[in-house]
Design an enzyme around this catalytic site. Structure first.
Site, PDB file in Angstrom:
ATOM      1  N   GLY A  47      51.743  29.654  30.308  1.00 16.48           N
ATOM      2  CA  GLY A  47      52.787  30.365  29.683  1.00 16.48           C
ATOM      3  C   GLY A  47      53.029  31.644  31.130  1.00 16.48           C
ATOM      4  CD  GLN A  52      53.141  36.782  33.868  1.00 12.55           C
ATOM      5  OE1 GLN A  52      53.651  35.952  33.119  1.00 12.55           O
ATOM      6  NE2 GLN A  52      51.817  36.894  34.257  1.00 12.55           N
ATOM      7  CB  CYS A 100      47.108  37.810  32.213  1.00 13.49           C
ATOM      8  SG  CYS A 100      48.933  38.160  32.729  1.00 13.49           S
ATOM      9  CG  LEU A 101      49.529  32.984  35.622  1.00 16.90           C
ATOM     10  CD1 LEU A 101      50.863  32.073  35.842  1.00 16.90           C
ATOM     11  CD2 LEU A 101      48.256  32.172  35.983  1.00 16.90           C
ATOM     12  CG  HIS A 142      49.543  36.428  26.913  1.00 16.27           C
ATOM     13  ND1 HIS A 142      48.310  36.697  27.122  1.00 16.27           N
ATOM     14  CD2 HIS A 142      50.250  36.387  27.856  1.00 16.27           C
ATOM     15  CE1 HIS A 142      48.270  37.154  28.570  1.00 16.27           C
ATOM     16  NE2 HIS A 142      49.408  36.729  29.252  1.00 16.27           N
ATOM     17  CD  GLU A 143      53.324  34.100  28.524  1.00 18.43           C
ATOM     18  OE1 GLU A 143      54.109  35.091  29.379  1.00 18.43           O
ATOM     19  OE2 GLU A 143      52.179  33.410  28.876  1.00 18.43           O
ATOM     20  CG  HIS A 146      53.685  39.052  30.064  1.00 19.82           C
ATOM     21  ND1 HIS A 146      53.230  39.881  31.051  1.00 19.82           N
ATOM     22  CD2 HIS A 146      52.927  38.013  29.957  1.00 19.82           C
ATOM     23  CE1 HIS A 146      51.863  39.232  31.565  1.00 19.82           C
ATOM     24  NE2 HIS A 146      51.869  38.286  30.919  1.00 19.82           N
TER      25      HIS A 146
END
Ligand code: NI
Length: 181
Positions: A47, A52, A100-101, A142-143, A146
């Site tokens: 995701g 990001q 997480c990236l 999670h997304e 963000h």
């Protein structure tokens, strides 16, 4: 296409509340979504949210066939969600490992709603509405965080449930939550 550099934890851009997308479809949006998929897939993510890659808009994508970052997990269909939202279908929360990236090399155990109903628009402006549970529901939550400027460490309940991938990997792949009591 080269993938975009990831905005990481500590960069102030990652803490902004992203802006609603007012025009769907558009060529800018198509380009953004293409860049998000390229970046997510190049980094084996499951995701990613527009902030990001430094774009302050309420766009997220989710989905993977298989990912070395998340072994032993069932596939989630590739999905674009513009201006997404979700609601829990019950108050039940489950603990699970997340990465997480924007926080490379680390994992944490985070409580999330087990079952949710989510909605958003695809790149053509069609409404998508789905029910999801477990990892699928976790990624959406999670997304969605963000685009409100939140990252998963803010939900960690026990600081010992946060660590380097090399140290916690066995727990991650066995989906084991260490008990420190
Ligand atoms: Ni993330």
């Amino acid at each position: 296409m080269k993938f975009k550099p990831i905005v990481r934890l500590g960069d102030k851009r990652i803490y902004r509340v992203a802006e609603k997308v007012n025009k769907i479809p558009s060529s800018e949006l198509d380009e953004l979504i293409k860049q998000m998929f390229t970046t997510m897939q190049a980094l084996n993510g499951i995701g990613i949210a527009a902030p990001q890659i430094g774009v302050n808009q309420r766009v997220i994508i989710i989905g993977f066939e298989s990912s070395p970052r998340y072994p032993n997990e069932a596939a989630v269909p590739n999905t674009v969600l513009i201006n997404p939202s979700f609601e829990p279908l019950s108050q039940e929360k489950v603990l699970g490992w997340e990465g997480c990236l924007s926080i490379p090399g680390m994992r944490g155990v985070v409580p999330r709603y087990k079952k949710i109903k989510y909605r958003g628009f695809d790149s053509q402006g069609n409404l998508i509405q789905r029910e999801a549970e477990n990892l699928h529901a976790r990624i959406v939550q999670h997304e969605c965080d963000h685009i409100d400027g939140k990252l998963y460490p803010c939900h960690i309940e026990d600081w010992r449930h946060f660590g380097f991938e090399e140290e916690v990997w066995q727990d991650v792949i066995e989906k084991r939550i260490p008990n420190f009591e």
